[in-house]
Design a protein around this motif. Structure first.
Motif, PDB file in Angstrom:
ATOM      1  N   LEU A 115       0.773  -1.237   0.000  1.00  0.00           N
ATOM      2  CA  LEU A 115       0.000   0.000   0.000  1.00  0.00           C
ATOM      3  C   LEU A 115       0.805   1.289   0.000  1.00  0.00           C
ATOM      4  CD1 LEU A 115      -2.794  -0.908   2.608  1.00  0.00           C
ATOM      5  CD2 LEU A 115      -2.959  -0.940   0.112  1.00  0.00           C
ATOM      6  N   TRP A 118       0.840   4.483  -2.709  1.00  0.00           N
ATOM      7  CA  TRP A 118      -0.006   4.115  -3.841  1.00  0.00           C
ATOM      8  C   TRP A 118      -0.836   5.314  -4.284  1.00  0.00           C
ATOM      9  CZ3 TRP A 118      -4.696   0.278  -3.435  1.00  0.00           C
ATOM     10  CH2 TRP A 118      -5.154  -0.029  -4.721  1.00  0.00           C
ATOM     11  N   VAL A 126      -2.943   6.187  -0.714  1.00  0.00           N
ATOM     12  CA  VAL A 126      -2.418   5.781   0.589  1.00  0.00           C
ATOM     13  C   VAL A 126      -1.257   6.688   0.970  1.00  0.00           C
ATOM     14  CG1 VAL A 126      -1.411   3.906   1.940  1.00  0.00           C
ATOM     15  CG2 VAL A 126      -3.072   3.376   0.149  1.00  0.00           C
ATOM     16  N   CYS A 136      -5.505   5.075   4.265  1.00  0.00           N
ATOM     17  CA  CYS A 136      -6.009   4.733   2.936  1.00  0.00           C
ATOM     18  C   CYS A 136      -7.324   5.454   2.665  1.00  0.00           C
ATOM     19  CB  CYS A 136      -6.217   3.218   2.849  1.00  0.00           C
ATOM     20  SG  CYS A 136      -6.818   2.646   1.244  1.00  0.00           S
ATOM     21  N   ARG A 182      -3.609  -5.356  -4.269  1.00  0.00           N
ATOM     22  CA  ARG A 182      -3.952  -4.259  -3.361  1.00  0.00           C
ATOM     23  C   ARG A 182      -5.337  -3.694  -3.648  1.00  0.00           C
ATOM     24  NH1 ARG A 182       0.777  -0.057  -5.290  1.00  0.00           N
ATOM     25  NH2 ARG A 182       0.063   0.289  -7.420  1.00  0.00           N
TER      26      ARG A 182
END
Length: 202
Positions: A115, A118, A126, A136, A182
């Motif tokens: 994560l 990202w 994230v 997130c 993910r």
């Protein structure tokens, strides 16, 4: 272990998860040979220490065992009377604490690899907050973003609505880490949030 005489390594990094705490030791009620066995429980992990005695019943070291519900290992930097261990009780405790710390950092590394940093077409998906935890964007009704933290529980993900945080158990983390998916992890975060939100409103 953390730095000590002859060990120039820096102190270990601490996990960002609020669920991590150093092991607390108590008498081991399952140790039947004497009253000097110790045990410490960390979520679904358990560590035990028992003295290793020579033929004259003198303590020559301490055996260390630890692991999760599914498996366990002998721990320690020395081999004493055929088993892994340490010469002192303090070193035995440190070996167990280091193992538990390392398992937490390993779980967090799996999450980070999936994560951290990202971005999607709408920007950063994230990020890290001031406590070093992953945050997130989920865009659920009433919940724009959540912290994502690790636990070493074997089962049981949960959403803490008061702190806007989702705790992922080790099995969930490993599942998504092994698949490298993910997108599916973020979908699962949304599912966990919806389940708890519906439960509270019912």
């Amino acid at each position: 272990m953390n730095s000590k005489d002859g060990d120039l390594r820096p102190p270990a990094k601490l996990p960002a998860s609020p669920y991590y705490a150093p092991l607390e030791w108590n008498p081991d009620s399952d140790y039947l040979d004497a009253d000097d066995g110790l045990a410490a429980d960390g979520e679904d992990w358990r560590y035990t220490i028992e003295p290793i005695r020579d033929e004259n019943d003198h303590i020559v070291g301490y055996g260390v065992h630890g692991g999760d519900n599914d498996s366990g290992d002998e721990l320690g930097s020395l081999t004493i009377d055929g088993q892994s261990g340490e010469l002192t009780l303090e070193a035995a405790m440190a070996a167990a604490n280091e193992n538990y710390l390392d398992r937490y950092l390993e779980a967090e590394t799996f999450l980070d690899d999936l994560l951290d940093g990202w971005e999607d077409e709408d920007g950063v998906l994230v990020r890290r907050n001031e406590r070093g935890r992953l945050v997130c964007r989920v865009a659920e009704p009433g919940v724009e973003e959540v912290e994502v933290v690790a636990t070493l529980r074997d089962y049981g993900d949960e959403y803490d609505a008061d702190n806007c945080s989702v705790a992922l158990c080790l099995r969930t983390i490993l599942n998504f880490s092994n698949n490298g998916d993910r997108d599916a992890l973020v979908d699962d975060l949304r599912r966990i949030i919806r389940l708890e939100t519906n439960r509270r409103s019912s």
